[in-house]
Design a protein around this motif. Structure first.
Motif, PDB file in Angstrom:
ATOM      1  N   ASP A 256       2.534   2.095  -3.672  1.00  0.00           N
ATOM      2  CA  ASP A 256       2.307   1.659  -2.289  1.00  0.00           C
ATOM      3  C   ASP A 256       3.619   1.549  -1.529  1.00  0.00           C
ATOM      4  O   ASP A 256       3.704   1.920  -0.347  1.00  0.00           O
ATOM      5  N   HIS A 257       4.656   1.052  -2.177  1.00  0.00           N
ATOM      6  CA  HIS A 257       5.968   0.951  -1.537  1.00  0.00           C
ATOM      7  C   HIS A 257       6.505   2.330  -1.172  1.00  0.00           C
ATOM      8  O   HIS A 257       7.043   2.528  -0.075  1.00  0.00           O
ATOM      9  N   ILE A 258       6.340   3.288  -2.077  1.00  0.00           N
ATOM     10  CA  ILE A 258       6.846   4.635  -1.826  1.00  0.00           C
ATOM     11  C   ILE A 258       6.074   5.307  -0.696  1.00  0.00           C
ATOM     12  O   ILE A 258       6.658   5.900   0.221  1.00  0.00           O
ATOM     13  N   GLN A 259       4.760   5.213  -0.755  1.00  0.00           N
ATOM     14  CA  GLN A 259       3.951   5.873   0.264  1.00  0.00           C
ATOM     15  C   GLN A 259       4.153   5.257   1.646  1.00  0.00           C
ATOM     16  O   GLN A 259       4.226   5.977   2.646  1.00  0.00           O
ATOM     17  N   GLY A 260       4.261   3.936   1.687  1.00  0.00           N
ATOM     18  CA  GLY A 260       4.348   3.257   2.971  1.00  0.00           C
ATOM     19  C   GLY A 260       5.766   3.071   3.461  1.00  0.00           C
ATOM     20  O   GLY A 260       6.204   3.712   4.427  1.00  0.00           O
ATOM     21  N   GLU A 261       6.517   2.210   2.787  1.00  0.00           N
ATOM     22  CA  GLU A 261       7.836   1.824   3.290  1.00  0.00           C
ATOM     23  C   GLU A 261       8.890   2.912   3.124  1.00  0.00           C
ATOM     24  O   GLU A 261       9.781   3.046   3.961  1.00  0.00           O
ATOM     25  N   VAL A 262       8.821   3.689   2.059  1.00  0.00           N
ATOM     26  CA  VAL A 262       9.836   4.718   1.835  1.00  0.00           C
ATOM     27  C   VAL A 262       9.501   5.996   2.598  1.00  0.00           C
ATOM     28  O   VAL A 262      10.325   6.519   3.352  1.00  0.00           O
ATOM     29  N   ALA A 263       8.287   6.503   2.396  1.00  0.00           N
ATOM     30  CA  ALA A 263       7.898   7.758   3.037  1.00  0.00           C
ATOM     31  C   ALA A 263       7.406   7.568   4.462  1.00  0.00           C
ATOM     32  O   ALA A 263       7.321   8.528   5.227  1.00  0.00           O
ATOM     33  N   GLY A 264       7.063   6.315   4.847  1.00  0.00           N
ATOM     34  CA  GLY A 264       6.579   6.059   6.190  1.00  0.00           C
ATOM     35  C   GLY A 264       5.200   6.615   6.463  1.00  0.00           C
ATOM     36  O   GLY A 264       4.825   6.876   7.613  1.00  0.00           O
ATOM     37  N   GLY A 265       4.417   6.794   5.408  1.00  0.00           N
ATOM     38  CA  GLY A 265       3.075   7.349   5.564  1.00  0.00           C
ATOM     39  C   GLY A 265       2.000   6.314   5.325  1.00  0.00           C
ATOM     40  O   GLY A 265       2.260   5.104   5.284  1.00  0.00           O
ATOM     41  N   GLN A 266       0.795   6.798   5.151  1.00  0.00           N
ATOM     42  CA  GLN A 266      -0.346   5.927   4.897  1.00  0.00           C
ATOM     43  C   GLN A 266      -0.442   5.643   3.400  1.00  0.00           C
ATOM     44  O   GLN A 266      -0.251   6.535   2.572  1.00  0.00           O
ATOM     45  N   VAL A 267      -0.731   4.406   3.076  1.00  0.00           N
ATOM     46  CA  VAL A 267      -0.926   4.032   1.679  1.00  0.00           C
ATOM     47  C   VAL A 267      -2.322   4.452   1.254  1.00  0.00           C
ATOM     48  O   VAL A 267      -3.318   4.017   1.835  1.00  0.00           O
ATOM     49  N   ASN A 268      -2.396   5.299   0.237  1.00  0.00           N
ATOM     50  CA  ASN A 268      -3.671   5.847  -0.228  1.00  0.00           C
ATOM     51  C   ASN A 268      -3.830   5.556  -1.714  1.00  0.00           C
ATOM     52  O   ASN A 268      -3.391   6.339  -2.565  1.00  0.00           O
ATOM     53  N   PRO A 269      -4.465   4.444  -2.058  1.00  0.00           N
ATOM     54  CA  PRO A 269      -4.576   4.047  -3.468  1.00  0.00           C
ATOM     55  C   PRO A 269      -5.237   5.089  -4.365  1.00  0.00           C
ATOM     56  O   PRO A 269      -4.922   5.149  -5.561  1.00  0.00           O
ATOM     57  N   GLU A 270      -6.129   5.906  -3.814  1.00  0.00           N
ATOM     58  CA  GLU A 270      -6.840   6.866  -4.660  1.00  0.00           C
ATOM     59  C   GLU A 270      -5.924   7.944  -5.218  1.00  0.00           C
ATOM     60  O   GLU A 270      -6.293   8.651  -6.151  1.00  0.00           O
ATOM     61  N   THR A 271      -4.717   8.071  -4.665  1.00  0.00           N
ATOM     62  CA  THR A 271      -3.764   9.072  -5.165  1.00  0.00           C
ATOM     63  C   THR A 271      -2.731   8.471  -6.117  1.00  0.00           C
ATOM     64  O   THR A 271      -1.876   9.185  -6.617  1.00  0.00           O
ATOM     65  N   TRP A 272      -2.799   7.190  -6.357  1.00  0.00           N
ATOM     66  CA  TRP A 272      -1.768   6.531  -7.159  1.00  0.00           C
ATOM     67  C   TRP A 272      -1.756   7.047  -8.591  1.00  0.00           C
ATOM     68  O   TRP A 272      -2.800   7.299  -9.201  1.00  0.00           O
ATOM     69  N   THR A 273      -0.549   7.175  -9.134  1.00  0.00           N
ATOM     70  CA  THR A 273      -0.365   7.580 -10.531  1.00  0.00           C
ATOM     71  C   THR A 273       0.459   6.585 -11.333  1.00  0.00           C
ATOM     72  O   THR A 273       0.551   6.704 -12.550  1.00  0.00           O
ATOM     73  N   HIS A 274       1.089   5.619 -10.643  1.00  0.00           N
ATOM     74  CA  HIS A 274       1.979   4.686 -11.344  1.00  0.00           C
ATOM     75  C   HIS A 274       1.646   3.219 -11.113  1.00  0.00           C
ATOM     76  O   HIS A 274       2.099   2.372 -11.867  1.00  0.00           O
ATOM     77  N   GLY A 275       0.899   2.906 -10.077  1.00  0.00           N
ATOM     78  CA  GLY A 275       0.524   1.531  -9.819  1.00  0.00           C
ATOM     79  C   GLY A 275       1.288   0.919  -8.661  1.00  0.00           C
ATOM     80  O   GLY A 275       2.351   1.395  -8.255  1.00  0.00           O
ATOM     81  N   SER A 276       0.730  -0.140  -8.124  1.00  0.00           N
ATOM     82  CA  SER A 276       1.343  -0.828  -6.998  1.00  0.00           C
ATOM     83  C   SER A 276       2.591  -1.574  -7.435  1.00  0.00           C
ATOM     84  O   SER A 276       2.793  -1.860  -8.615  1.00  0.00           O
ATOM     85  N   SER A 277       3.422  -1.916  -6.469  1.00  0.00           N
ATOM     86  CA  SER A 277       4.602  -2.723  -6.770  1.00  0.00           C
ATOM     87  C   SER A 277       4.206  -4.044  -7.413  1.00  0.00           C
ATOM     88  O   SER A 277       4.847  -4.502  -8.372  1.00  0.00           O
ATOM     89  N   GLU A 278       3.161  -4.665  -6.894  1.00  0.00           N
ATOM     90  CA  GLU A 278       2.704  -5.943  -7.445  1.00  0.00           C
ATOM     91  C   GLU A 278       2.300  -5.804  -8.904  1.00  0.00           C
ATOM     92  O   GLU A 278       2.657  -6.631  -9.753  1.00  0.00           O
ATOM     93  N   ALA A 279       1.546  -4.728  -9.217  1.00  0.00           N
ATOM     94  CA  ALA A 279       1.101  -4.527 -10.596  1.00  0.00           C
ATOM     95  C   ALA A 279       2.274  -4.231 -11.522  1.00  0.00           C
ATOM     96  O   ALA A 279       2.322  -4.710 -12.662  1.00  0.00           O
ATOM     97  N   ARG A 280       3.232  -3.466 -11.034  1.00  0.00           N
ATOM     98  CA  ARG A 280       4.376  -3.128 -11.871  1.00  0.00           C
ATOM     99  C   ARG A 280       5.209  -4.370 -12.177  1.00  0.00           C
ATOM    100  O   ARG A 280       5.669  -4.558 -13.306  1.00  0.00           O
TER     101      ARG A 280
END
Length: 304
Positions: A256-280
């Motif tokens: 979520d951090h990469i998709q949103g804050e780093v890439a500046g895009g929309q956070v799309n959980p269905e595409t996740w392969t590593h997990g959210s920052s909170e989960a990590r």
């Protein structure tokens, strides 16, 4: 920079080396990273960020190439003590692997996991592996085909400047401990039993990554008590600042951090392969708090 390694620890190693060369193009059998056209930069950017993933997905699944051993050099001449590890990132990689060898050499048999040390290779630019050719753009990764942990330490600067980790030593060590966690998963057969095609917060891919985060936490729990051949502890006692540093790295590589804050895009959980920052963060903390590999079974938890 925080000083986490015991300056007097012996970090000499027989399973950490530097790959020479690295220039030239990809020959036949090499693996190109990314797709075509405008998608290439997006794919490469995600690969840089999502360290520690399945190399079959990252590298395209081709097998059969190995590192030119004539260009692989041991690190011992420049990396001998924990003081070297605190001053030099290449030596930090070696020291972390040596520490993890000590920790998992004791824990794995107790958990019923047949143990063998991995091989770690530090490289610049690109490297030939048992999983194919990889460039530094892949980020740190583990190759199950040759039990190899591969890292271009220039990744650490990007982890801080682009993705927001704090640059502390335990943040860097977390990266290696996570890759070592994938080695443990490979030894226990986990990598062969999951569906690597799944994506999403509860997918096998995410559960695999979160378990590796938990294993990294297990390593951190035991790293200050594991010792070298002279009974010197590898790490100094960890402080809350050290743990926060590791958590900053876990946050930096959350989907979520990469998709949103780093890439500046929309956070799309269905595409996740590593997990959210909170989960990590949560699974690293789980492993660190328990020190028990059996507490890291992300595959038997309803929600991760």
């Amino acid at each position: 920079m925080s000083m986490t390694f015991n300056p007097n620890a012996d970090i000499s190693s027989g399973n950490v080396s530097r790959a020479g060369g690295g220039g030239g193009g990809m020959g036949r059998g090499g693996i190109a990273v990314g797709g075509g056209g405008g998608c290439l930069l997006v794919v490469v950017a995600l690969i840089v960020a999502l360290m520690g993933g399945d190399p079959m997905a990252i590298l395209g699944g081709q097998m059969g190439t190995t590192q030119d051993q004539s260009q692989v050099q041991p690190m011992d001449q420049q990396c001998a003590t924990g003081a070297d590890a605190n001053a030099n990132d290449d030596c930090l990689v070696q020291a972390t692997v040596e520490s993890a060898d000590s920790v998992w050499g004791a824990l794995a048999p107790e958990a019923g996991i047949p143990f063998a040390e991995p091989q770690a290779v530090i490289f610049s630019g690109q490297v030939n592996t048992g999983c194919g050719m990889a460039s530094a753009a892949v980020g740190p990764f583990y190759c199950p085909a040759d039990h190899g942990i591969y890292i271009d330490t220039s990744f650490y600067q990007e982890l801080t400047t682009r993705f927001g980790a704090d640059g502390g030593n335990l943040a860097k060590e977390y990266v290696i401990a996570h890759e070592y966690g994938h080695h443990i998963q490979n030894l226990e057969g986990r990598m062969d039993r999951i569906d690597h095609s799944q994506t999403g917060p509860g997918s096998d891919s995410v559960r695999l990554e979160l378990q590796a985060d938990c294993y990294a936490g297990v390593w951190a729990n035991h790293a200050t008590s594991s010792t070298d051949s002279q009974d010197q502890p590898f790490l100094q006692p960890l402080t809350s600042d050290d743990i926060n540093s590791a958590l900053s790295a876990a946050t930096a590589v959350g989907d979520d951090h990469i998709q949103g804050e780093v890439a500046g895009g929309q956070v799309n959980p269905e595409t996740w392969t590593h997990g959210s920052s909170e989960a990590r963060r949560a699974w690293f903390t789980q492993g660190y708090g328990s020190g028990d590999p059996k507490s890291c079974n992300t595959f038997e938890t309803a929600q991760v």
